[in-house]
Design an enzyme around this catalytic site. Structure first.
Site, PDB file in Angstrom:
ATOM      1  NE  ARG A  86     -28.874  -4.146  34.217  1.00 36.28           N
ATOM      2  CZ  ARG A  86     -28.473  -3.678  35.055  1.00 36.28           C
ATOM      3  NH1 ARG A  86     -27.583  -3.345  35.961  1.00 36.28           N
ATOM      4  NH2 ARG A  86     -28.303  -2.147  34.878  1.00 36.28           N
ATOM      5  CD  GLN A 129     -31.084  -7.406  24.847  1.00 39.85           C
ATOM      6  OE1 GLN A 129     -31.397  -5.858  24.799  1.00 39.85           O
ATOM      7  NE2 GLN A 129     -29.289  -6.491  25.769  1.00 39.85           N
ATOM      8  CD  GLU A 150      -4.671  -9.475   3.955  1.00 36.73           C
ATOM      9  OE1 GLU A 150      -4.410 -10.225   2.899  1.00 36.73           O
ATOM     10  OE2 GLU A 150      -3.698  -9.416   3.954  1.00 36.73           O
ATOM     11  CB  THR A 157      -0.766  -0.045   1.306  1.00 36.62           C
ATOM     12  OG1 THR A 157      -1.879  -1.208   1.386  1.00 36.62           O
ATOM     13  CG2 THR A 157      -1.869   0.977   1.544  1.00 36.62           C
TER      14      THR A 157
END
Lengths: 695, 695
Positions: free
Chosen positions: A366, A385, A476, A188
């Site tokens: 939770r 959720q 990549e 690069t």
């Protein structure tokens, strides 16, 4: 064949992505309308082609499932985990400066190679699956370490092995393997990343001294983002345009080649004359990797330092190559680098697993709100959720099998060099790398948000996972560019098909059934909404493949049309969003097909049932996410769309019921996942967390 | 009215989100079918109700547009920018340790208040718009500073002003204003964030000593994430359950109240007896803010320290309140904190602006690939890059006007205390905070990815912007919880409507036209596809509102149905995804309406044309993103869906042509945006960037 092709050419605009329905299909529509009024009863229940899990809660045997999931290289991964677990001084602390992190990362790599005796280099060519397994494990210790290892062995080492010849292997293998020769991969430049053919660094042959002279002609050509360059590298594989002096024209540009350039003195570690090295500085993540910038001022290297597998220069300055053109040589050179993408796709799934484990376990732990006068409920009991996390958990399973498949065909390709397999690995590695890393990147943000305030504590890992993984989307091969390569391959296959040629392995479905996929959707099945039908892999695969085939056909038509006025580059750009959607759709088809195979091959019945459930969620969630496309072509009628949506929510709920077992089956110990809120023993999570804060 | 209600009750399942089309609409469908076959020509072109920008490139006068965009508090923002620009030693470096960052952040705040003479506290109540303008400017210097300032003035200071009475104001105003009394807002506990009523810290009144005793009864009740607590705070407003000794029952729990608790000695700065303070440690972002955890061991405070605006305790332990119930008092208490959400929504747009400026400018600068034998083209010339960034640029404009509107009605509410306005501000601040911060969070990741490798350099800011902003989605109300509040308000309004009551300002559209929105879509207009029609604000608003009204009606029906078997909590959870979609849809409707108003009100013709273009892109992109919903109810026919998609791509292209001017109009100088790759003068970008790396 010719009639087929003619057919395509003349296909009217209705095959475009959102067809102007033309008069020819009116008869069908009227028929559909009346079917709608009086649906024959046998259609309402659909045909149960494959038995599905049913509505009972599935009993998941985590050990059995885990055994099925675990790769055959789990042992070497465990050695990596054990080694770092036994060396607390090598564990990356939550807060660490860039410079300290770089030194620690180097010590980690040295420890791995010299103390733990895990030497990945030998596997790069001989047993890539083992190499990728090590890479994944190392990445879960600290992703900087994974990338630093990748720079050393896949990139710098890989370029020597794959682009060089025996003389290079003999000279460098040992030093690369044992880390005496830390090296860089200098491709690069400041102005050129994706467009590698546009790089401007030059390597001019000097026949008098039998040397190449490496030069950076302008600031845009400074090698940028070069891993290992800022601090540790001794060598760099430098990509540069090979310039040969030429009696007639002055000089010939032979295209991009790779050269081994020593950059620091082996003893003093001082930058060699003409090699200017700067530090690219602090990054969003991966600060354990020392990315640097390199400018070359007439740096001379021996002729032998040309990595000459695909093209060589003789003592008298004559160029020889087994490949006929600059483009073929360039393709061969870059083709050898495909392993990096396989590794990234595979490691990205590893990151996703860690994040999903933490988010799911914390969501089970939770509790917040609840019905009046009753205990609070787990946040994973909320539909919202489940919506955030269950399709993500399903995708993690899907990607697990898909990337395992990729690793397997890559290993096979490395052994056999089968040409069909080369094309297949190429496109699939590009596509899966792009698709999976984009998905993981988005998911990491969703996981953090889903875990609320405690997800924002650095100790719970979402921040570093996201920051480190973020660049997986870019390096990549930029994801947007890679997906275009996939689209390009698909179009090539599409043209082959109409010429009667063979297709490579992964897209057999295009060969087998392009015609059926391109026919008008069946107005009867478009209304089937029974659970057995929706959970039938045939319906799911057909839907995915129908979409891909339709996108492929319509973009081919559009490209042909626009090429006439805009030229091929302009036409490609005009259709770019369409092409990207096509590529993603194809990758999803492949992922689903591999997942279905994996479900079928699972020997344990309870694990198979669990995988089937997860696979159904994966498939139906994807179809629902793109329901507009299916509706626009009447592949799915409104009642069916509604049924798919309802079933997706219901499957999310069912997967939630076994979510703990499903994340446990990833079999990553607490000292790898490391987040207090994501501990396997829920009762210890909060106390570990408060202890961390000093309570 | 009653007949209306009866109508609703009896409405069959076809009004649900994905209707089972029933026999009653068959006639309509047949009519549509034949219309499809022979569309009357006048329908194809649609009616140009409002002239639209047309196809010529728009000429944007950045100064004029900027003048229109600039708020009336731009001067004070400029003073903030100038002050920090003149104090390089107060600028946050790219790499800084947590502890250093906290100290620097404190110095920045002290400098602002004591040296630059910008004292935000007086504006918190008197001129909130000015306060939010300062907050936004300070946040773009360093978001940690913005949050630390918010903790001091909105939260700690705001609780004293809004929940206390004159005695508190007299005693604390000066010290808070001049930073002699740095303070905390101690609401969240380890186990309770969203569910504030579930907090467990207790404040027991001791009538003997005329004091409250503050206690942390268990580890779950430790105050967690408390800003200013770990290092700098002297006081904390502590939220605790007020317990009054009671002769008959032993004790009464009066619900959550707020108390001023001194936590550190004014002179020695040592934690006071019984106050245990720990450091919450390193966070994903905002490490300049010293979040800590507080455990109270029978800490005694005078009775006067109860913030007693909504409830008081007399010397003899009797409770008095102007409000009748615990729930009313709790609502009043939390209601006063709504300003925080207004500030977050507003500042989130500020962050989005910075990111969009950097991403757009770099995308114009960066060149990669191009047609054969021609120069490379800007990456913003690629359709895919336009797709990533142009709808985002349009949304930034949309959110700018929407949050400005929110600030204005909030200021108005603070003056008038008009009850309708209170409800409106409440729901809109919750909804916009949730919607905008989620959007910005996603966009920051997209911007990083869109800028490739150079977007990953820390100096180019995407990393810190994302990490700092991330928690905007969680604090001051978790986004998923806030959207449910919006849905709740909408359902309340919906019930009011059928009782003939009045509606609050923002959702007039529900009152005005619920019936028309709930009728079957018009099969004729569903096929209109002319550009004038699609760019007609009436079509756009109708489409947004139709969707909201339909979602609202159908979820009301579903809730009623499920309540019978699941109870109201269970029914709510069963419909949760639907409710969240409804809330988002409503917020989008409000955003679009405010954007359309802003376009109409713009006095400069060229700016108005530019804004119209951007507004059209905002509207059509949103419709296209949800095309499945529109298709499922036949609000949009396939030909129209296709036309919307094509026009969206075309508008993205047109916006791209003026993208430079549009980001310049945000009027943020380079020393605020600070990213080398995002400099206004493109020719300096790369050289600034290489200089930063030491070239």
């Amino acid at each position: 064949m010719e009639s087929d092709e003619a057919n395509t050419t003349n296909r009217p605009a209705e095959v475009d992505r959102f067809p102007n329905r033309d008069h020819a299909i009116v008869a069908q529509r009227v028929q559909r309308l009346f079917l709608h009024l009086n649906p024959p009863p046998e259609f309402s229940d659909a045909v149960a082609l494959v038995p599905c899990a049913g509505r009972a809660k599935i009993d998941v045997n985590t050990d059995q499932l885990s055994k099925y999931m675990r790769g055959k290289y789990r042992d070497v991964q465990q050695r990596v985990y054990d080694y770092f677990n036994s060396r607390p001084e090598l564990q990356t602390p939550i807060e660490i400066s860039k410079d300290e992190h770089r030194e620690l990362c180097m010590r980690q790599l040295m420890g791995l190679v010299r103390e733990a005796g895990i030497k990945p280099f030998r596997y790069v060519v001989e047993d890539p699956a083992q190499y990728f397994a090590i890479l994944e494990a190392v990445g879960s210790v600290d992703m900087s370490l994974g990338i630093k290892m990748g720079v050393q062995y896949s990139l710098w080492g890989g370029s020597v092995l794959n682009l060089g010849t025996k003389k290079h292997r003999d000279k460098y293998f040992e030093g690369i393997d044992n880390m005496e020769y830390p090296g860089c991969f200098a491709m690069t430049e400041l102005h050129h990343g994706s467009n590698v053919q546009g790089i401007q660094t030059v390597a001019t042959f000097d026949p008098v001294k039998d040397e190449f002279i490496i030069d950076t002609p302008n600031d845009g050509a400074i090698k940028w983002w070069i891993g290992n360059a800022a601090v540790h590298g001794k060598f760099a594989t430098v990509f540069a345009k090979l310039i040969l002096p030429n009696d007639i024209k002055g000089a010939s540009d032979m295209g991009v080649h790779a050269f081994i350039v020593p950059i620091r003195d082996m003893k003093t570690h001082i930058a060699l004359p003409g090699v200017e090295i700067h530090d690219c500085g602090h990054k969003v993540g991966l600060n354990g990797v020392d990315n640097g910038a390199l400018r070359f001022h007439s740096v001379r290297i021996p002729r032998d330092n040309l990595l000459n597998r695909f093209g060589d220069v003789s003592r008298d300055g004559k160029y020889t190559s087994s490949l006929p053109s600059i483009n073929k040589r360039f393709a061969a050179t870059l083709g050898e680098l495909v392993g990096g993408r396989v590794g990234l796709a595979y490691s990205s799934v590893g990151v996703l697993k860690i994040a999903v484990i933490i988010a799911v376990r914390y969501s089970l732990l939770r509790q917040q709100f609840g019905p009046p006068k009753q205990p609070e409920i787990s946040i994973l009991d909320y539909q919202s959720q489940q919506h955030k996390l269950m399709p993500m958990l399903a995708s993690t399973y899907a990607f697990h099998f898909a990337t395992l498949h990729l690793v397997n065909i890559y290993s096979e390709m490395k052994k056999t060099h089968d040409e069909q397999l080369v094309g297949d690995v190429h496109a699939l590695s590009a596509g899966l790398k792009a698709y999976v890393t984009s998905y993981t990147a988005k998911s990491l943000s969703i996981c953090r948000e889903a875990c609320g305030g405690h997800g924002y504590a650095a100790v719970n890992r979402f921040g570093s996972l996201r920051n480190d993984h973020d660049i997986f989307q870019t390096f990549e091969g930029d994801n947007t560019v890679l997906l275009q390569q996939v689209a390009g391959y698909l179009l090539k296959q599409y043209q082959e098909k109409f010429r009667g040629g063979t297709l490579t392995v992964t897209w057999n479905y295009l060969r087998d059934s392009m015609n059926s996929y391109l026919s008008q959707p069946n107005p009867v099945t478009a209304r089937w909404e029974g659970e057995d039908h929706l959970r039938d892999p045939k319906f799911q695969l057909d839907a995915f493949r129908y979409r891909t085939s339709r996108l492929l056909h319509s973009v081919a038509v559009r490209l042909r049309k626009h090429s006439k006025t805009l030229g091929s580059f302009g036409a490609w750009n005009r259709c770019l969003n369409h092409l990207l959607t096509l590529a993603e759709s194809h990758i999803e088809s492949v992922v689903l097909a591999k997942f279905i195979d994996a479900v079928r091959s699972c020997p344990d019945a309870s694990s198979r049932a669990a995988l089937k459930l997860v696979c159904d969620l994966y498939a139906l969630d994807r179809i629902w996410n793109d329901i507009g496309t299916y509706r626009n072509v009447d592949y799915v009628a409104p009642n069916k769309a509604k049924a798919i949506h309802k079933l997706t929510e219901y499957l999310s709920f069912q997967v939630k019921n076994v979510a703990k077992e499903l994340v446990d089956a990833f079999d990553l110990p607490d000292y790898v996942t490391r987040a207090p809120i994501g501990m396997q023993a829920a009762e210890e999570a909060y106390s570990q967390y408060t202890q961390y804060a000093g309570f």
